[in-house]
Motif scaffolding. Structure first.
Motif, PDB file in Angstrom:
ATOM      1  N   GLU A   1      72.605  51.659   1.336  1.00 15.89           N
ATOM      2  CA  GLU A   1      71.224  52.417   1.558  1.00 15.89           C
ATOM      3  C   GLU A   1      71.029  54.244   1.229  1.00 15.89           C
ATOM      4  OE1 GLU A   1      68.798  50.515   1.476  1.00 15.89           O
ATOM      5  OE2 GLU A   1      69.510  49.080   3.372  1.00 15.89           O
TER       6      GLU A   1
ATOM      7  N   ASP B   1      66.809  58.632   3.275  1.00 17.33           N
ATOM      8  CA  ASP B   1      65.329  57.973   4.867  1.00 17.33           C
ATOM      9  C   ASP B   1      65.723  56.814   5.506  1.00 17.33           C
ATOM     10  OD1 ASP B   1      64.622  60.006   3.037  1.00 17.33           O
ATOM     11  OD2 ASP B   1      63.055  58.664   1.865  1.00 17.33           O
ATOM     12  N   LYS B   2      66.290  56.013   4.818  1.00 17.80           N
ATOM     13  CA  LYS B   2      66.866  54.666   5.721  1.00 17.80           C
ATOM     14  C   LYS B   2      67.452  54.997   6.599  1.00 17.80           C
ATOM     15  CE  LYS B   2      66.798  50.095   6.743  1.00 17.80           C
ATOM     16  NZ  LYS B   2      65.839  49.745   7.657  1.00 17.80           N
ATOM     17  N   ASN B   3      68.570  56.150   6.108  1.00 14.25           N
ATOM     18  CA  ASN B   3      69.946  56.137   7.242  1.00 14.25           C
ATOM     19  C   ASN B   3      69.434  57.229   8.249  1.00 14.25           C
ATOM     20  OD1 ASN B   3      72.035  54.529   6.441  1.00 14.25           O
ATOM     21  ND2 ASN B   3      72.352  56.886   4.552  1.00 14.25           N
TER      22      ASN B   3
ATOM     23  N   SER C   1      66.030  56.927   9.532  1.00 12.10           N
ATOM     24  CA  SER C   1      65.192  56.602  10.963  1.00 12.10           C
ATOM     25  C   SER C   1      66.148  55.623  11.400  1.00 12.10           C
ATOM     26  CB  SER C   1      64.350  55.455   9.146  1.00 12.10           C
ATOM     27  OG  SER C   1      64.880  54.666   9.236  1.00 12.10           O
TER      28      SER C   1
END
Length: 514
Positions: free
Chosen positions: A294, A297-299, A301
């Motif tokens: 990923e 940004d995903k990390n 969140s």
């Protein structure tokens, strides 16, 4: 799949730890009644002395495990085999080195044991500790493989069976013989059988690793491993100087009996932490997979959610321990086993500081960020050792704990977040420290409120301990739900748990209908 594997790891881990915790307390009580606090001190001292073997290990395991995530996710069996073969070879060499280093350490033991004249057969006791240490290396490559594949829960069931069997066997030995040597022998024997059994399970699940054909790694992976191992070696030196020297300093400057008293506290704090770790550790392998697949940004969140859970759990731990640890020791072991109040508070501060590093350290390690702060643990360890040696003369046990707090705050407390936010999340680190400050203030305030509520509970018998325990669960959790209910982090956790519970309910209905 990532969430389901995490939930499996967490739920099985918690169940097994509850059983182990209960047996652990029974075992410690029997140990003290049968052998006394001096033997308990020797136990803790030798564990600390032999933790120097972590320096020999040099981070090879963590580095290779990190490199396993991607090939496992892509089903690249050739690369998996190459890494496992390298891991196995390195750990066999480390087992031999461990024997040599352990022999070199033995002559220094007598200088570390103040007031230990009543302990006999030190050479044999030491040999049994070394033997268990050496054997732990022989199947280490298999544990890393199954953990990197997010299937650690497969071994947890077998580990639970062996840990229960070992603890029951040791209790029986102590009650019937009061023989410490026999106690250690039965522990070693069952540990060997456990390792062999787990090895067979891993071989069946990953039968392709049993090939006799040699596989080699590409040069980039080799270079990455060498770079990371060098960095981890420095981190292990620092880790030993911080976490591996407390019992040695206590034994050398205060006395072996104090090591025994301190070990009762650390046993309880570690047992409480062990109930928490499956909840955070269960997502560990999933984080490695997340970072490999990923974006930043995903990390970030997911990190904020992990950080929030990290705070909630360790805040509860500290509140629980502050209110119940000492009354529990008095009920469990009787009078005369308590440390002074200042040392106790400083000990809890260290528990909190160490626990609150879990989320950021998980993302750092799973992202393979070993080189960026390779010298920091050395500074942390040296600061801890120097300050502890200076302050132990004036403050005794409290001085040793002060050294650990000061070394943590002056180094890894801020370096780890800076590195992760820069390289993984690619943004400013200040929100991390602002949130940390808010979490710390909340922990102190809620602990104060909970303690006031617990003054209404009179006595130190078992019933009063249970009532205080309920207060420590209900008061903090109620306040935190009110404060955080509308936050994204809370809503994510709440919805995830709700959806998985509904899924379990549907599966049960389908099973009944069939």
């Amino acid at each position: 799949m990532r969430i389901e594997n995490s939930i499996k790891n967490i739920s099985i881990g918690i169940l097994s730890q509850i059983i182990i915790v209960i047996l652990g307390f029974v075992s410690r009580k029997v140990f003290l009644d049968s052998l006394g606090v001096e033997y308990l001190g020797i136990n803790g001292l030798l564990i600390n002395v032999l933790s120097i073997m972590a320096l020999v290990e040099a981070g090879i395991g963590i580095s290779i495990t990190y490199n396993l995530y991607k090939p496992l996710a892509e089903n690249d069996q050739k690369k998996v085999i190459a890494l496992v073969q390298l891991y196995r070879k390195m750990y066999r060499i480390l087992a031999a080195i461990t024997i040599v280093v352990s022999l070199g350490l033995y002559p220094f033991l007598e200088h570390l044991m103040k007031e230990s004249e009543s302990i006999s057969n030190i050479a044999l006791i030491y040999s049994l500790f070394v033997a268990k240490n050496v054997f732990s290396y022989l199947n280490a490559h298999k544990w890393s493989l199954i953990n990197a594949d997010q299937k650690g829960y497969v071994l947890v069931r077998m580990d639970l069976l062996f840990q229960v069997s070992t603890t029951v066997a040791k209790i029986c030995i102590l009650i019937t013989t009061q023989n410490y040597i026999l106690y250690l022998l039965i522990e070693l024997l069952l540990y060997v059988i456990q390792n062999i059994t787990n090895g067979v399970i891993v071989n069946k699940r990953y039968s392709y690793i049993k090939t006799k054909e040699k596989h080699s790694l590409d040069q980039d992976t080799k270079d990455n491993l060498v770079k990371n191992v060098k960095a981890m070696f420095l981190q292990n030196i620092g880790g030993f100087l911080v976490f591996g020297t407390d019992n040695i300093l206590i034994s050398s400057f205060i006395g072996i009996a104090t090591v025994g008293l301190y070990s009762n506290y650390t046993m309880i704090t570690q047992q409480v932490s062990s109930l928490v770790k499956p909840m955070l550790g269960g997502v560990g392998a999933s984080v490695g997979n997340l970072i490999a697949t990923e974006g930043s940004d995903k990390n970030y969140s997911i990190f904020k959610i992990t950080y929030f859970v990290n705070f909630w759990l360790y805040s509860l731990c500290v509140i629980f321990l502050y209110n119940l640890l000492e009354p529990f020791i008095n009920w469990w072991l009787g009078a005369g086993y308590l440390l002074d109040k200042i040392s106790f508070i400083l000990l809890l501060m260290n528990v909190y500081l160490l626990g609150m590093r879990t989320a950021i350290a998980t993302f750092k390690n799973k992202a393979g960020l070993f080189v960026q702060d390779k010298y920091v643990p050395i500074f942390e360890g040296l600061i801890n050792l120097i300050i502890s040696l200076l302050l132990v003369k004036y403050f005794g046990l409290a001085g040793i704990f002060m050294g650990t707090i000061i070394s943590t705050l002056s180094t890894v407390f801020w370096t780890q977040p800076v590195i992760v936010y820069k390289h993984v999340f690619k943004q400013s680190v200040w929100p991390y420290f602002k949130t940390y400050g808010m979490y710390a203030i909340l922990t102190v305030l809620i602990c104060f409120i909970t303690t006031i509520c617990n003054t209404l509970v009179v006595g130190e018998n078992f019933i009063s301990l249970v009532l205080k325990g309920f207060v420590c669960i209900i008061v903090p959790n109620s306040i935190y739900v009110i404060l955080f209910f509308k936050t994204k982090e809370f809503q994510y956790i709440f919805n995830t748990l709700k959806s998985n519970l509904l899924k379990v309910g549907k599966n049960k209905q389908i099973t009944r209908g069939a």
